[in-house]
Design a protein around this motif. Structure first.
Motif, PDB file in Angstrom:
ATOM      1  N   GLU A  39       1.045   0.905   7.323  1.00  0.00           N
ATOM      2  CA  GLU A  39       0.880   2.342   7.088  1.00  0.00           C
ATOM      3  C   GLU A  39      -0.326   2.631   6.196  1.00  0.00           C
ATOM      4  OE1 GLU A  39       3.532   4.962   4.196  1.00  0.00           O
ATOM      5  OE2 GLU A  39       4.569   4.485   6.073  1.00  0.00           O
ATOM      6  N   PHE A  40      -0.511   1.866   5.117  1.00  0.00           N
ATOM      7  CA  PHE A  40      -1.662   2.125   4.250  1.00  0.00           C
ATOM      8  C   PHE A  40      -2.899   1.345   4.692  1.00  0.00           C
ATOM      9  CE2 PHE A  40       0.338  -1.406   1.887  1.00  0.00           C
ATOM     10  CZ  PHE A  40      -0.748  -2.200   1.561  1.00  0.00           C
ATOM     11  N   GLU A  42      -3.909   0.673   7.815  1.00  0.00           N
ATOM     12  CA  GLU A  42      -4.591   1.306   8.945  1.00  0.00           C
ATOM     13  C   GLU A  42      -5.399   2.521   8.508  1.00  0.00           C
ATOM     14  OE1 GLU A  42      -2.315   2.911  12.191  1.00  0.00           O
ATOM     15  OE2 GLU A  42      -0.833   3.796  10.855  1.00  0.00           O
ATOM     16  N   ARG A  43      -5.089   3.085   7.333  1.00  0.00           N
ATOM     17  CA  ARG A  43      -5.859   4.231   6.819  1.00  0.00           C
ATOM     18  C   ARG A  43      -7.102   3.787   6.054  1.00  0.00           C
ATOM     19  NH1 ARG A  43      -0.623   6.214   5.218  1.00  0.00           N
ATOM     20  NH2 ARG A  43      -1.195   5.705   3.082  1.00  0.00           N
ATOM     21  N   ASP A  45     -10.783   2.238   5.414  1.00  0.00           N
ATOM     22  CA  ASP A  45     -12.022   2.416   6.192  1.00  0.00           C
ATOM     23  C   ASP A  45     -12.199   1.386   7.292  1.00  0.00           C
ATOM     24  OD1 ASP A  45     -12.687   4.621   4.702  1.00  0.00           O
ATOM     25  OD2 ASP A  45     -14.020   3.528   3.333  1.00  0.00           O
ATOM     26  N   GLY A  47      -9.702  -1.019   8.116  1.00  0.00           N
ATOM     27  CA  GLY A  47      -8.425  -1.618   8.496  1.00  0.00           C
ATOM     28  C   GLY A  47      -8.247  -3.003   7.908  1.00  0.00           C
ATOM     29  N   THR A  50     -11.072  -4.526   5.804  1.00  0.00           N
ATOM     30  CA  THR A  50     -11.414  -3.942   4.506  1.00  0.00           C
ATOM     31  C   THR A  50     -11.372  -5.036   3.452  1.00  0.00           C
ATOM     32  OG1 THR A  50     -10.450  -1.815   5.136  1.00  0.00           O
ATOM     33  CG2 THR A  50     -10.738  -2.223   2.774  1.00  0.00           C
TER      34      THR A  50
END
Length: 167
Positions: A39-40, A42-43, A45, A47, A50
């Motif tokens: 959930e966090f 995939e948000r 920059d 994925g 990162t």
């Protein structure tokens, strides 16, 4: 082993999850999903690509713990040690992780060290300690019946939950 203190390397999310193994992107994403971390991630920059700060300075405590749980899931261990592994999680995240752990722990040996009674609910056998010694052991039902310390802990936990609901 998943501990309360999680070391995060200055590297990608994928490499932090694979933790020395070769990165299989599908397995990384699946481990992150099962750990409630996707959930966090995939948000972010980039994925799973990162780059995380050393010590996970760019993550919350709960995010670091979910990353560590994803790391354990990725490893597919026969024996798993969870030492206060859900202590930094909110109740919703903890419930999600417990559902994942129930599936992950099937057929495995696990040692769960926790202060939260909800964390040990999955256990076949619970050992209750007080003042450095074992004061009870058995199933949840047996302990409720036979262990005053366990009953005290349960009653104290239920009281806090009821107070929160009545507030």
């Amino acid at each position: 082993m998943v501990t309360q203190r999680v070391y995060v390397f200055h590297d990608t999310v994928a490499h932090n999850v694979a933790y020395g193994d070769e990165v299989d992107e599908e397995r990384v994403v699946e481990a992150l999903r099962r750990a409630g971390a996707w959930e966090f991630v995939e948000r972010m920059d980039r994925g799973i690509e990162t780059v995380l700060d050393e010590f996970g300075a760019n993550l919350s405590g709960g995010q670091r713990q979910r990353l560590a749980i994803a790391r354990a899931i990725y490893k597919r261990p026969d024996v798993l040690i969870l030492d206060e592994a859900t202590s930094a999680l909110d109740n919703r995240s903890e419930a999600m992780i417990q559902a994942a752990l129930e599936e992950i722990l099937e057929g495995k040996i696990a040692f769960v060290i926790a202060h939260r009674l909800s964390t040990v609910d999955l256990a076949d056998r619970i050992v209750v300690m007080a003042d450095g010694r074992i004061v009870g052991q058995g199933t949840k039902v047996e302990l409720l019946r036979d262990c005053p310390e366990y009953r005290r802990l349960v009653e104290a936990g239920l009281g806090r939950q009821q107070d929160a609901e009545n507030a």
